[in-house]
Design a protein around this motif. Structure first.
Motif, PDB file in Angstrom:
ATOM      1  N   PHE A  92       0.594  26.636  19.051  1.00  0.00           N
ATOM      2  CA  PHE A  92      -0.372  25.587  18.725  1.00  0.00           C
ATOM      3  C   PHE A  92       0.312  24.675  17.711  1.00  0.00           C
ATOM      4  CE2 PHE A  92      -3.710  23.469  16.534  1.00  0.00           C
ATOM      5  CZ  PHE A  92      -4.924  23.623  17.203  1.00  0.00           C
ATOM      6  N   TYR A  93       0.432  23.398  18.028  1.00  0.00           N
ATOM      7  CA  TYR A  93       1.089  22.429  17.152  1.00  0.00           C
ATOM      8  C   TYR A  93       0.032  21.751  16.288  1.00  0.00           C
ATOM      9  CZ  TYR A  93       4.014  18.337  15.945  1.00  0.00           C
ATOM     10  OH  TYR A  93       4.713  17.355  15.297  1.00  0.00           O
ATOM     11  N   ILE A  94       0.134  21.955  14.985  1.00  0.00           N
ATOM     12  CA  ILE A  94      -0.854  21.401  14.052  1.00  0.00           C
ATOM     13  C   ILE A  94      -0.411  20.013  13.609  1.00  0.00           C
ATOM     14  CG2 ILE A  94      -2.117  21.752  11.901  1.00  0.00           C
ATOM     15  CD1 ILE A  94      -1.336  24.718  12.080  1.00  0.00           C
ATOM     16  N   ASN A  95      -1.157  18.997  14.001  1.00  0.00           N
ATOM     17  CA  ASN A  95      -0.847  17.612  13.600  1.00  0.00           C
ATOM     18  C   ASN A  95      -1.384  17.372  12.190  1.00  0.00           C
ATOM     19  OD1 ASN A  95       0.192  16.235  16.236  1.00  0.00           O
ATOM     20  ND2 ASN A  95      -1.589  17.440  16.849  1.00  0.00           N
ATOM     21  N   ASP A  96      -0.625  17.785  11.195  1.00  0.00           N
ATOM     22  CA  ASP A  96      -1.124  17.729   9.815  1.00  0.00           C
ATOM     23  C   ASP A  96      -0.298  16.807   8.917  1.00  0.00           C
ATOM     24  OD1 ASP A  96       1.168  19.221   9.728  1.00  0.00           O
ATOM     25  OD2 ASP A  96       0.307  20.949   8.695  1.00  0.00           O
ATOM     26  N   ALA A  97       0.441  15.891   9.548  1.00  0.00           N
ATOM     27  CA  ALA A  97       1.307  15.036   8.725  1.00  0.00           C
ATOM     28  C   ALA A  97       0.980  13.559   8.873  1.00  0.00           C
ATOM     29  CB  ALA A  97       2.771  15.284   9.096  1.00  0.00           C
ATOM     30  N   GLY A  98      -0.134  13.249   9.518  1.00  0.00           N
ATOM     31  CA  GLY A  98      -0.448  11.845   9.759  1.00  0.00           C
ATOM     32  C   GLY A  98      -1.584  11.320   8.899  1.00  0.00           C
ATOM     33  N   SER A  99      -1.983  10.080   9.191  1.00  0.00           N
ATOM     34  CA  SER A  99      -3.040   9.412   8.419  1.00  0.00           C
ATOM     35  C   SER A  99      -4.397  10.071   8.615  1.00  0.00           C
ATOM     36  CB  SER A  99      -3.129   7.942   8.817  1.00  0.00           C
ATOM     37  OG  SER A  99      -3.435   7.816  10.206  1.00  0.00           O
ATOM     38  N   GLN A 100      -4.558  10.861   9.696  1.00  0.00           N
ATOM     39  CA  GLN A 100      -5.849  11.492   9.950  1.00  0.00           C
ATOM     40  C   GLN A 100      -6.228  12.470   8.840  1.00  0.00           C
ATOM     41  OE1 GLN A 100      -3.155  11.954  11.767  1.00  0.00           O
ATOM     42  NE2 GLN A 100      -2.773  14.142  12.090  1.00  0.00           N
ATOM     43  N   ILE A 101      -5.230  13.048   8.183  1.00  0.00           N
ATOM     44  CA  ILE A 101      -5.531  13.987   7.091  1.00  0.00           C
ATOM     45  C   ILE A 101      -6.061  13.220   5.878  1.00  0.00           C
ATOM     46  CG2 ILE A 101      -4.609  15.788   5.594  1.00  0.00           C
ATOM     47  CD1 ILE A 101      -4.756  16.531   8.548  1.00  0.00           C
ATOM     48  N   GLN A 102      -5.550  12.021   5.692  1.00  0.00           N
ATOM     49  CA  GLN A 102      -6.074  11.172   4.613  1.00  0.00           C
ATOM     50  C   GLN A 102      -7.525  10.788   4.890  1.00  0.00           C
ATOM     51  OE1 GLN A 102      -4.054  10.378   1.867  1.00  0.00           O
ATOM     52  NE2 GLN A 102      -2.683  11.854   2.883  1.00  0.00           N
ATOM     53  N   LYS A 103      -7.816  10.472   6.144  1.00  0.00           N
ATOM     54  CA  LYS A 103      -9.198  10.157   6.539  1.00  0.00           C
ATOM     55  C   LYS A 103     -10.114  11.339   6.260  1.00  0.00           C
ATOM     56  CE  LYS A 103      -7.858   7.234  10.491  1.00  0.00           C
ATOM     57  NZ  LYS A 103      -7.990   7.088  11.969  1.00  0.00           N
ATOM     58  N   LEU A 104      -9.620  12.531   6.576  1.00  0.00           N
ATOM     59  CA  LEU A 104     -10.415  13.740   6.374  1.00  0.00           C
ATOM     60  C   LEU A 104     -10.724  13.943   4.900  1.00  0.00           C
ATOM     61  CD1 LEU A 104     -11.591  16.271   7.795  1.00  0.00           C
ATOM     62  CD2 LEU A 104      -9.417  17.411   7.307  1.00  0.00           C
ATOM     63  N   GLY A 105      -9.718  13.753   4.050  1.00  0.00           N
ATOM     64  CA  GLY A 105      -9.919  13.921   2.608  1.00  0.00           C
ATOM     65  C   GLY A 105     -10.909  12.918   2.056  1.00  0.00           C
ATOM     66  N   ARG A 106     -10.798  11.659   2.488  1.00  0.00           N
ATOM     67  CA  ARG A 106     -11.740  10.626   2.024  1.00  0.00           C
ATOM     68  C   ARG A 106     -13.164  10.946   2.477  1.00  0.00           C
ATOM     69  NH1 ARG A 106      -7.440   7.044   3.424  1.00  0.00           N
ATOM     70  NH2 ARG A 106      -8.405   6.591   5.440  1.00  0.00           N
ATOM     71  N   SER A 107     -13.286  11.467   3.691  1.00  0.00           N
ATOM     72  CA  SER A 107     -14.607  11.795   4.226  1.00  0.00           C
ATOM     73  C   SER A 107     -15.239  12.952   3.465  1.00  0.00           C
ATOM     74  CB  SER A 107     -14.489  12.152   5.710  1.00  0.00           C
ATOM     75  OG  SER A 107     -13.903  11.097   6.451  1.00  0.00           O
ATOM     76  N   LEU A 108     -14.434  13.955   3.131  1.00  0.00           N
ATOM     77  CA  LEU A 108     -14.948  15.084   2.349  1.00  0.00           C
ATOM     78  C   LEU A 108     -15.406  14.611   0.974  1.00  0.00           C
ATOM     79  CD1 LEU A 108     -15.458  18.071   1.874  1.00  0.00           C
ATOM     80  CD2 LEU A 108     -13.054  18.312   1.185  1.00  0.00           C
ATOM     81  N   LYS A 109     -14.675  13.707   0.412  1.00  0.00           N
ATOM     82  CA  LYS A 109     -15.007  13.179  -0.908  1.00  0.00           C
ATOM     83  C   LYS A 109     -16.399  12.552  -0.910  1.00  0.00           C
ATOM     84  CE  LYS A 109     -12.722  10.334  -4.415  1.00  0.00           C
ATOM     85  NZ  LYS A 109     -11.566   9.436  -4.631  1.00  0.00           N
ATOM     86  N   ILE A 110     -16.709  11.801   0.158  1.00  0.00           N
ATOM     87  CA  ILE A 110     -18.036  11.184   0.271  1.00  0.00           C
ATOM     88  C   ILE A 110     -19.114  12.257   0.392  1.00  0.00           C
ATOM     89  CG2 ILE A 110     -19.532   9.868   1.838  1.00  0.00           C
ATOM     90  CD1 ILE A 110     -17.232   7.954   2.315  1.00  0.00           C
ATOM     91  N   ARG A 111     -18.862  13.304   1.190  1.00  0.00           N
ATOM     92  CA  ARG A 111     -19.840  14.375   1.361  1.00  0.00           C
ATOM     93  C   ARG A 111     -20.083  15.121   0.039  1.00  0.00           C
ATOM     94  NH1 ARG A 111     -23.005  13.043   5.411  1.00  0.00           N
ATOM     95  NH2 ARG A 111     -21.958  12.998   7.451  1.00  0.00           N
ATOM     96  N   ILE A 112     -19.028  15.283  -0.756  1.00  0.00           N
ATOM     97  CA  ILE A 112     -19.180  15.959  -2.055  1.00  0.00           C
ATOM     98  C   ILE A 112     -20.025  15.092  -2.988  1.00  0.00           C
ATOM     99  CG2 ILE A 112     -17.953  16.750  -4.110  1.00  0.00           C
ATOM    100  CD1 ILE A 112     -15.621  17.527  -2.226  1.00  0.00           C
ATOM    101  N   ARG A 113     -19.778  13.810  -2.986  1.00  0.00           N
ATOM    102  CA  ARG A 113     -20.577  12.889  -3.818  1.00  0.00           C
ATOM    103  C   ARG A 113     -22.046  12.956  -3.420  1.00  0.00           C
ATOM    104  NH1 ARG A 113     -17.977   7.140  -3.316  1.00  0.00           N
ATOM    105  NH2 ARG A 113     -19.651   6.622  -4.797  1.00  0.00           N
ATOM    106  N   GLN A 114     -22.288  13.044  -2.123  1.00  0.00           N
ATOM    107  CA  GLN A 114     -23.673  13.165  -1.646  1.00  0.00           C
ATOM    108  C   GLN A 114     -24.309  14.465  -2.134  1.00  0.00           C
ATOM    109  OE1 GLN A 114     -23.183  12.781   2.599  1.00  0.00           O
ATOM    110  NE2 GLN A 114     -23.357  10.539   2.581  1.00  0.00           N
ATOM    111  N   GLU A 115     -23.505  15.541  -2.143  1.00  0.00           N
ATOM    112  CA  GLU A 115     -24.010  16.826  -2.623  1.00  0.00           C
ATOM    113  C   GLU A 115     -24.386  16.753  -4.104  1.00  0.00           C
ATOM    114  OE1 GLU A 115     -24.660  19.830  -0.990  1.00  0.00           O
ATOM    115  OE2 GLU A 115     -24.458  18.488   0.730  1.00  0.00           O
ATOM    116  N   PHE A 116     -23.722  15.898  -4.848  1.00  0.00           N
ATOM    117  CA  PHE A 116     -24.038  15.703  -6.270  1.00  0.00           C
ATOM    118  C   PHE A 116     -25.173  14.703  -6.481  1.00  0.00           C
ATOM    119  CE2 PHE A 116     -19.556  17.175  -7.389  1.00  0.00           C
ATOM    120  CZ  PHE A 116     -20.008  18.394  -7.889  1.00  0.00           C
ATOM    121  N   GLY A 117     -25.765  14.247  -5.381  1.00  0.00           N
ATOM    122  CA  GLY A 117     -26.936  13.383  -5.485  1.00  0.00           C
ATOM    123  C   GLY A 117     -26.651  11.900  -5.501  1.00  0.00           C
TER     124      GLY A 117
END
Length: 579
Positions: A163-188
């Motif tokens: 299984f080849y993990i595509n973990d070196a592209g811009s998609q990982i940056q998108k994922l991190g930014r998206s998680l950041k928004i979800r965490i902010r939402q969790e903090f209200g």
């Protein structure tokens, strides 16, 4: 195989007839010229050979050629007949008995070719970005790839699944930014993803990141405390790494649930860290296959059959997917594999030429790379297509597996050719009726197990409380399958005969399916095999007053159970003993 046995008989007889001058003006014959086929009318026999192609050499009519050959055939207890230019063949009881004995003796090894050109194969499939749950398409590649690995291993190849993990592209940056928004939402905080379509493409707005945000908060209390709950004080890489590892685990857990087991999960980022990407690109540069144009770096793939050259480094300095793939496929060959097989989506068709071009430019044999292109899956529920994906709230692969089960998911995903669009009917896949192919096949196996139990188990008469002796004892049954009596097939009925011939097809099926890299053929085969068994069961009493006849038919049931299990094991579908 019976076909080979029959053809050998024909060719031996033909050569002897030619030697004696019995085939007109024909002076020689090259073995392998004639072809065995199935008669359109099964009443003519099991197999047939058309000798009409020999008439141009013999200068006599095809029926005369066929009859001349027939005179030289040692018939044993087989039946031969001539119809026009066809020599028809019907297997006798000796062949049927030998085949049944072969199945019982070989058991889980029945169907494996004895001599092959063994290869060390690396099979890469799924290879999804670690940015979210698998969608339905990933499920098809997972089931297909896993079954293909099982098939090639059964055939005799050495297969390594990756299984080849595509973990070196811009998609990982998108994922991190998206998680950041979800965490902010969790903090209200009142914050949401951008509504602008172009800007929204830089995020993954699916709800699946909500539990990831909760897990981040729970597992990083000290980090958040030090940052005074200010998510902006935490480096984006922390979010990227957490989300990536979380999603990788979700993916691996689902793969295990689906009975898809990889030998290795290969990280794209390790290619860069090890310097292999730079090494292979530099190798291409030294070979004169790299040049700069319009601020980008290009690979001369058109020198090797691609329709145009390809960018490997964009104007902004970032690499394209091709850059890593060049290094990845070269690395596979450097690891000592004889052959690479990749399963890709059909939309990657244009990508084949450029990857093969890179291998050739690096000095490797591009034919060592095989690409299987798969079409999409349409998920159908109550006659309507269901949306699927991960950017919004849609049905995921895990939802499907939970709804219909692993067996149904795997079977349905595999049962159409990989280059054909698949309509996955959820309601039908859940049914416990003959309409559902996986139920129909599994029920045949359970029925065979039930017959054996009923024949060998002592039962209690509920009225008298006395033991009802079995048709044969378990000791007798064990002796039967360990010391097969070759004469017992002599009392077979037509349906039993048909079932034995269908089981014999399994040997040829393994060879052709492994050669063509197709597994849907095995789904089709087990449905036909189950149909022949159900027909046999409905027309034939297995447990009779004649103990020897009962043994014969139980041996046949056991042989059927063995072949069906072997096939289902390749598909990765369970063979239940009770349903």
């Amino acid at each position: 195989m019976i076909k080979d046995y029959f053809l050998n008989k024909i060719e031996t007889a033909l050569n002897n007839a030619i030697k004696d001058g019995k085939v007109g003006q024909m002076s020689e014959y090259t073995n392998g010229t004639l072809v065995v086929e199935k008669p359109k009318n099964p009443d003519f026999g099991d197999f047939a050979v058309n000798v009409s192609s020999l008439a141009r050499y013999a200068k006599i009519a095809p029926p005369m050629i066929a009859n001349a050959i027939l005179e030289y055939i040692e018939k044993d207890d087989n039946e031969y007949s001539v119809v026009g230019g066809f020599i028809n063949f019907k297997a006798g009881d000796s062949i049927l008995s030998d085949l049944t004995q072969e199945i019982i003796n070989k058991r889980e090894n029945f169907g494996r070719p004895e001599k092959i050109n063994k290869e060390k194969i690396i099979l890469e499939y799924v290879s999804a970005n670690p940015t979210g749950p698998f969608h339905i398409g990933h499920g098809r590649w997972a089931a297909m790839g896993s079954a293909l690995a099982n098939l090639l291993k059964f055939y005799g190849h050495d297969v390594y699944q990756e299984f080849y993990i595509n973990d070196a592209g811009s998609q990982i940056q998108k994922l991190g930014r998206s998680l950041k928004i979800r965490i902010r939402q969790e903090f209200g905080e009142i914050v949401d993803f951008p509504t602008d379509e172009e800007e929204r493409k830089n995020y993954y707005p699916g709800d699946y990141l909500i539990p990831v945000a909760k897990a981040f908060i729970e597992q990083n209390k000290e980090l958040l405390k030090n940052a005074q709950n200010d998510v902006y004080k935490i480096d984006l890489k922390v979010y990227c790494d957490f989300a990536r590892l979380y999603e990788e685990k979700v993916q691996r857990d689902l793969l295990n649930k689906m009975r898809v087991h990889f030998d290795n999960f290969f990280s794209e980022s390790t290619l860069h860290k090890s310097g292999k990407v730079a090494f292979y690109i530099d190798k291409l540069k030294k070979a004169g296959k790299i040049y700069e144009k319009d601020g980008a770096v290009w690979f001369k793939s058109s020198d090797y059959g691609d329709d145009q050259d390809r960018v490997i480094k964009k104007v902004d300095g970032s690499n394209t997917y091709l850059t890593s793939d060049i290094a990845y496929h070269a690395d596979k060959l450097e690891r000592g594999f004889d052959r690479m097989i990749d399963i890709w989506g059909a939309d990657h068709h244009g990508y084949i030429a450029r990857v093969k071009a890179s291998l050739e430019a690096l000095g490797y044999d591009p034919n060592k790379l095989e690409i299987l292109l798969g079409q999409l899956v349409n998920l159908v529920m109550n006659g309507k297509e269901v949306r699927m994906g991960k950017r919004k709230n849609m049905i995921t692969l895990e939802d499907l597996v939970d709804e219909v089960g692993v067996d149904a998911t795997r079977f349905w995903m595999i049962m159409r050719s990989i280059d054909t669009t698949l309509d996955f009917d959820i309601e039908l896949a859940k049914k416990s009726t003959d309409e559902n192919p996986v139920f129909y096949v599994q029920y045949a196996h359970a029925r065979a197990c039930s017959i054996i139990r009923n024949a060998t188990d002592t039962k209690i008469d509920t009225k008298t409380g006395e033991d009802i002796p079995p048709a044969i004892s378990k000791a007798e049954f064990d002796k039967l399958i360990n010391n097969f009596d070759k004469t017992i097939i002599l009392k077979t009925v037509a349906q039993a005969r048909k079932l034995i011939l269908k089981m014999e097809e399994f040997k040829h099926l393994i060879v052709t399916s492994a050669r063509d890299r197709q597994v849907y053929t095995i789904c089709r085969y087990v449905q036909d095999l189950a149909a022949d068994f159900h027909s046999f069961y409905n027309s034939t009493r297995v447990i009779t007053d004649d103990k020897e006849l009962t043994k014969a038919r139980l041996a046949l049931v056991y042989a059927f159970k063995t072949v069906l299990e072997n096939a289902l094991n390749i598909l990765g579908v369970s063979a239940p003993e009770r349903m």
